[in-house]
Scaffold this motif. Structure first.
Motif, PDB file in Angstrom:
ATOM      1  N   THR A  23     -30.758 -37.732   5.126  1.00 20.74           N
ATOM      2  CA  THR A  23     -30.362 -36.754   4.110  1.00 20.74           C
ATOM      3  C   THR A  23     -29.728 -35.528   4.767  1.00 20.74           C
ATOM      4  O   THR A  23     -28.769 -34.970   4.256  1.00 20.74           O
ATOM      5  CB  THR A  23     -31.563 -36.341   3.232  1.00 20.74           C
ATOM      6  N   HIS A  79     -26.075 -36.214   5.721  1.00 19.20           N
ATOM      7  CA  HIS A  79     -25.142 -36.070   4.602  1.00 19.20           C
ATOM      8  C   HIS A  79     -24.983 -34.609   4.193  1.00 19.20           C
ATOM      9  O   HIS A  79     -23.878 -34.175   3.862  1.00 19.20           O
ATOM     10  CB  HIS A  79     -25.611 -36.925   3.425  1.00 19.20           C
ATOM     11  N   ARG A 135     -24.227 -43.738   6.844  1.00 21.26           N
ATOM     12  CA  ARG A 135     -23.093 -43.810   5.906  1.00 21.26           C
ATOM     13  C   ARG A 135     -23.292 -44.940   4.900  1.00 21.26           C
ATOM     14  O   ARG A 135     -22.921 -44.821   3.732  1.00 21.26           O
ATOM     15  CB  ARG A 135     -21.771 -44.042   6.653  1.00 21.26           C
ATOM     16  N   TRP A 151     -25.749 -45.909   3.412  1.00 20.19           N
ATOM     17  CA  TRP A 151     -26.589 -45.547   2.264  1.00 20.19           C
ATOM     18  C   TRP A 151     -25.732 -45.306   1.026  1.00 20.19           C
ATOM     19  O   TRP A 151     -26.163 -45.553  -0.103  1.00 20.19           O
ATOM     20  CB  TRP A 151     -27.415 -44.306   2.598  1.00 20.19           C
ATOM     21  N   ASN A 152     -24.510 -44.852   1.244  1.00 18.08           N
ATOM     22  CA  ASN A 152     -23.623 -44.559   0.120  1.00 18.08           C
ATOM     23  C   ASN A 152     -22.441 -45.512   0.037  1.00 18.08           C
ATOM     24  O   ASN A 152     -21.401 -45.167  -0.526  1.00 18.08           O
ATOM     25  CB  ASN A 152     -23.119 -43.111   0.204  1.00 18.08           C
ATOM     26  N   ASN A 153     -22.597 -46.732   0.601  1.00 12.49           N
ATOM     27  CA  ASN A 153     -21.506 -47.687   0.404  1.00 12.49           C
ATOM     28  C   ASN A 153     -21.554 -48.224  -1.028  1.00 12.49           C
ATOM     29  O   ASN A 153     -22.574 -48.115  -1.702  1.00 12.49           O
ATOM     30  CB  ASN A 153     -21.535 -48.802   1.471  1.00 12.49           C
ATOM     31  N   ILE A 211     -24.839 -48.324  -3.681  1.00 14.74           N
ATOM     32  CA  ILE A 211     -24.870 -47.478  -4.885  1.00 14.74           C
ATOM     33  C   ILE A 211     -25.137 -48.335  -6.116  1.00 14.74           C
ATOM     34  O   ILE A 211     -25.951 -47.980  -6.980  1.00 14.74           O
ATOM     35  CB  ILE A 211     -23.545 -46.694  -5.021  1.00 14.74           C
ATOM     36  N   GLY A 256     -30.860 -41.665  -5.336  1.00 17.39           N
ATOM     37  CA  GLY A 256     -29.878 -41.507  -4.266  1.00 17.39           C
ATOM     38  C   GLY A 256     -30.269 -40.506  -3.213  1.00 17.39           C
ATOM     39  O   GLY A 256     -29.703 -40.493  -2.112  1.00 17.39           O
ATOM     40  N   ASP A 257     -31.245 -39.634  -3.526  1.00 15.21           N
ATOM     41  CA  ASP A 257     -31.616 -38.618  -2.538  1.00 15.21           C
ATOM     42  C   ASP A 257     -32.717 -39.086  -1.586  1.00 15.21           C
ATOM     43  O   ASP A 257     -33.183 -38.318  -0.750  1.00 15.21           O
ATOM     44  CB  ASP A 257     -32.043 -37.312  -3.226  1.00 15.21           C
ATOM     45  N   SER A 265     -19.636 -43.728  -8.382  1.00 13.64           N
ATOM     46  CA  SER A 265     -19.069 -43.825  -7.033  1.00 13.64           C
ATOM     47  C   SER A 265     -19.004 -42.464  -6.357  1.00 13.64           C
ATOM     48  O   SER A 265     -19.047 -42.377  -5.127  1.00 13.64           O
ATOM     49  CB  SER A 265     -17.673 -44.454  -7.082  1.00 13.64           C
ATOM     50  N   SER A 317     -21.241 -40.105  -6.883  1.00 18.51           N
ATOM     51  CA  SER A 317     -22.621 -39.613  -6.846  1.00 18.51           C
ATOM     52  C   SER A 317     -22.866 -38.442  -7.797  1.00 18.51           C
ATOM     53  O   SER A 317     -23.693 -37.572  -7.525  1.00 18.51           O
ATOM     54  CB  SER A 317     -23.008 -39.216  -5.409  1.00 18.51           C
ATOM     55  N   GLU A 345     -26.415 -41.240 -11.080  1.00 15.11           N
ATOM     56  CA  GLU A 345     -27.007 -42.374 -10.372  1.00 15.11           C
ATOM     57  C   GLU A 345     -27.210 -43.564 -11.294  1.00 15.11           C
ATOM     58  O   GLU A 345     -27.320 -44.696 -10.839  1.00 15.11           O
ATOM     59  CB  GLU A 345     -28.353 -41.984  -9.758  1.00 15.11           C
TER      60      GLU A 345
END
Length: 877
Positions: free
Chosen positions: A49, A52, A213, A215-217, A221, A231-232, A791, A793, A796
């Motif tokens: 976290t 990011h 990275r 984590w947010n592909n 998502i 997402g956090d 996409s 964010s 969610e």
């Protein structure tokens, strides 16, 4: 004391899941249990976290901790990163709190370079193995970390195989593999503009960043949205000493479960490959052997593994999914986690664990995901239809259930077909994590390659989708979009059926039949009902839906939408006559025709519910919805009704609205035309009296006034209802109790709930409209932009599927807190689509609602979610 971002496995434990992620916490726990776990360390979710938050940069103090941990592990294992004599290689894997199989990235053999590969060859006395490991690492690092298309590397490998007459990777010699490595490095330089990194520390940091990275592909998502994962949370990164299953015939790798994840049967279940690395099993590149065969190949290793598997299940008190590697005759445990399982297996395992004394009934309730029950609540193949069908192929029964639909060969096309209302069967050579959305919309999944623990099998079981995997009898051409079975060509759009319980594939659409709630399912739901305090009602407008809901355990009807009854072709003429009437007298004349029809509707519902509560909502939509809008249709209706075309067209145009959602609908119709509400109220009361007289059911009708935003609106409509109810009871000579309440869906109604609660006997929160009005966007149009919100964010999850607890939920909670002090007896429930969403049901329990109401097929889901909410409440006290 400064925050700690990196933990050796020996420093953690199972209770540190939020910090270390599921994989890291379990590696630490297995280490503490004294199991043979390769050494390593975990970079925490907090580091992710922060990465990011800091603009995708790893802070210097975190870098220092990573290097310090690496030095400690090097000392423990007695090897050195990048060393010529004794090189140390590691894997870098993701590990979120919640299991997300295949959604994030992994890098193996990290630490290899032009020097270390020679050291590995010398250390293992196996030059071929060393260069095979190096070429795998270059491709994986280039693909995962640097995002170079992996197919470019595959093309090089295929070229080298073709030149040397090699049919498989294992046929390549050390010299062949050296050529592959050199060509891979040339490709890397061409793509990146610099040489492949030789410094293992650079490789390590870049790989850790890549996992962060990932984590947010896009696929991660989507998976989080489908599984309610915030997402956090972020993902941890596990850096672990490599052990090799591809060092010869005394080495291997596999995946196993302590119980059968498809059926729940209590037996060791899994697969392995000798002389292979883990990705070979998961990707389904080679067909693996069943775990039981290991007893013949390496009996001592098999016995050791059986003992470890039992120890882990006993420790975690749940079915375990384990990854293992055998290196030169020595067993290593790489992972354990609570295994993904089908709904049928989940119920059997939960019931069995209670019967075995390992869990209490309350603990067992938390072992089944409510959404999984959906897989048991939909049709199976009709045995008669199935008997008449001949299979065209057979694969592995990877995830049970029946599915029929049209075949599509890419996830993108499957999604598009799903949007068009088609039932889809996704057909792939093998699935990959990028296929997640296509798998979600599909009725079933069919793959040409892969085993029972392949990506397709694991993800399908978790989703409750039917899956037939490893169907090698098919010749699948994804590019040209067809497959061949028994000499016949099946093209995109053709119908097929899958039986995930037998592995059979049928070249036609096979009829299905409804499910039954029995056996372990019935036992488990009895436990849920004994635990929960929140009642579960259904949204139903027909006796058929009502009866189905009762079979699924509904305790009443929380929402009957009367407008659905008006569209029937036998009654739409009277509805239209009522709408076009110019005087109240004409309108009442038309309504008199509808009264006996409406009464019949309500009698059917009362009889189906056998005395259970029934809440009927008065007419809600704007009247123009019942009229045609095209000139030809208006012309036909004018003739039918004996009206002038221009006169009828004028009426139609006068009823059209710029924003119907906020227009002349709901209680506003009853304010303008109270006679409509009077007719419906009379039908409701007369039906209740007649069913009581005929069937003996003691019915207390509940009449719901929709879209109230001002207490005076409600009072006005309630007066019309009371007048009609009184007249009905006088005519019948029978008095019955009834309730009048409102649907709280306008934000102002929530804000003034204390005033409305003085008049209303119940509130039913219509969270569909409340969500639209609170966010200020239409549910029908939001799909055009919500994907961008996911996409990027911003959102969610879909606020129409999962209740927005911060905004809409705050209004609901406020209304509850305002209403209860002025009317302690008020009945409070929710009847929007959120009534069947598990997280929303838990929210409803926590704020003190009396019930949720949902569609019939979501009733068991809501029952379990309500029970789980109660168990969590007890555990938190």
């Amino acid at each position: 004391m400064s925050k700690k971002y990196v933990y050796l496995f020996s420093e953690g434990n199972a209770n540190m899941r939020e910090l270390l992620g599921g994989k890291g916490a379990n590696l630490a726990e297995m280490t503490n249990l004294g199991l043979p776990v390769p050494q390593g360390f975990t970079v925490t979710t907090e580091a992710c976290t922060r990465y990011h938050e800091d603009g995708q940069k790893i802070a210097s103090e975190i870098v220092d901790e990573i290097y310090a941990a690496m030095e400690k592990v090097e000392k423990i294992v007695g090897k050195k990163f990048g060393d010529l004599e004794n090189p140390f290689l590691v894997s870098v894997r993701s590990g979120a709190r919640a299991s997300m199989p295949g959604m994030m990235d992994t890098i193996l053999n990290l630490g290899l370079n032009d020097v270390a590969v020679k050291g590995l060859a010398k250390q293992t006395n196996n030059e071929r193995f060393a260069y095979d490991s190096y070429r795998r690492f270059i491709q994986m690092f280039s693909d995962v970390v640097m995002e170079i298309d992996k197919t470019k590397f595959d093309a090089i490998l295929d070229d080298v195989k073709e030149k040397n007459g090699a049919k498989a990777d294992t046929d390549l010699t050390a010299e062949n593999l050296k050529e592959v490595v050199e060509r891979y490095k040339e490709l890397y330089k061409k793509e990146m503009g610099n040489d492949f990194p030789q410094d293992p520390k650079v490789q390590l940091l870049e790989s850790v960043k890549a996992v962060f990275r990932s984590w947010n592909n896009p696929r991660a998502i989507v998976y989080r949205r489908l599984n309610d994962i915030p997402g956090d949370w972020g993902t941890a990164v596990n850096v672990q000493a490599m052990v090799f299953g591809n060092m010869g015939d005394d080495s291997g790798t596999g995946v196993a479960f302590t119980r059968d994840p498809s059926t729940g049967e209590k037996k060791l279940y899994g697969e392995y490959l000798m002389n292979a690395q883990g990705e070979d099993v998961v990707a389904g590149i080679r067909t693996p052997e069943p775990i039981s065969h290991l007893q013949n190949t390496l009996p001592e290793i098999y016995d050791q593994f059986v003992n470890i598997a039992q120890k882990l299940e006993d420790h975690y008190r749940d079915m375990q999914d384990m990854e293992f590697t055998i290196e030169k005759g020595k067993l290593y445990m790489l992972q354990t986690r609570n295994g993904k399982r089908t709904a049928k297996a989940a119920l059997k395992i939960a019931v069995d664990l209670v019967n075995e004394g390992k869990l209490t009934k309350e603990e067992a309730l938390l072992k089944v995901e409510p959404k999984q029950l959906d897989a048991l609540l939909h049709p199976a193949f009709d045995p008669k239809a199935l008997k008449a069908a001949d299979p065209i192929a057979k694969g592995l029964p990877a995830s049970p259930g029946a599915a029929a639909g049209q075949i599509y060969f890419t996830a993108e096309e499957a999604v598009e077909a799903g949007k068009n209302g088609q039932k889809v069967i996704l057909v792939r050579l093998e699935t990959s994590p990028e296929d997640i959305e296509g798998m979600h919309v599909a009725e079933g999944i069919l793959t040409g390659r892969g085993g029972m623990t392949s990506h397709a099998a694991v993800v399908a079981r978790g989703m409750g989708r039917c899956c037939v995997a490893g169907c090698s009898e098919l010749t699948i051409n994804e590019t040209e979009k067809y497959f061949i079975a028994k000499g016949k060509k099946y093209n995109e759009g053709d119908f097929i059926s899958l039986d995930g319980s037998t592995g059979y594939v049928y070249g036609e659409s096979i009829a299905t039949q409804p499910p039954a709630v029995s056996g372990d399912f019935a036992t488990f739901m009895e436990w849920a009902d004994a635990t929960r305090t929140l009642k579960v009602m259904t949204n139903a407008d027909t006796p058929k839906d009502a009866a189905q809901a009762v079979k699924f355990g509904a305790e009443g009807i929380g929402l009957c939408r009367t407008e659905h009854m008006f569209f029937d072709e036998t009654r739409i003429p009277a509805v239209r006559e009522m709408i076009v009437a110019r005087t109240e007298e004409q309108r009442r004349k038309a309504l008199a025709k509808l009264l006996p029809i409406q009464k019949g509707d309500f009698k059917g519902l009362y009889e189906a519910m056998e005395g259970r509560p029934v809440t009927v909502r008065l007419l809600d939509p704007p009247l123009h919805e019942f009229l045609p809008h095209e000139d030809d249709d208006i012309q036909d209706l004018a003739k039918e009704m004996g009206l002038d075309f221009e006169e009828l067209k004028g009426i139609v145009q006068s009823l059209q609205e710029f924003n119907p959602m906020l227009g002349h609908r709901g209680c506003r119709l009853a304010v303008t035309y109270p006679e409509i509400a009077e007719m419906q109220a009379r039908a409701i009361i007369e039906a209740a009296i007649e069913v009581k007289q005929e069937k003996g059911y003691d019915i207390v009708p509940e009449i719901m006034v929709p879209l109230v935003g001002e207490v005076k609106e409600f009072s006005y409509v309630k007066e019309a209802i009371d007048k009609a109810a009184k007249a009905a009871m006088e005519d019948k000579g029978v008095d019955i109790d009834y309730k009048v309440g409102t649907m709280i869906e306008v934000p102002r109604a929530a804000l003034t709930a204390d005033e409305i609660a003085k008049e209303a006997e119940f509130f039913s929160f219509g969270t569909n409209d409340m969500t639209q009005m609170t966010f200020g966007f239409s549910r029908d149009d939001a799909g055009k932009f919500l994907e961008d919100y996911y996409s990027k964010s911003i959102f969610e999850s879909d606020p129409f599927a999962k209740l927005d607890q911060k905004g809409v939920g705050k209004l609901v909670n406020m209304a509850v807190e305002l209403a209860k002090p002025v009317n302690p007896e008020i009945k409070l429930g929710i009847c929007g689509e959120h009534g069947g969403d598990p997280s929303s049901v838990e929210f409803c329990h926590n704020i003190g609602l009396n019930y949720v109401s949902c569609s019939p097929y979501r009733v068991p889901i809501a029952r379990l979610a309500a029970a789980q909410a109660r168990v969590k409440e007890i555990l938190n006290k």
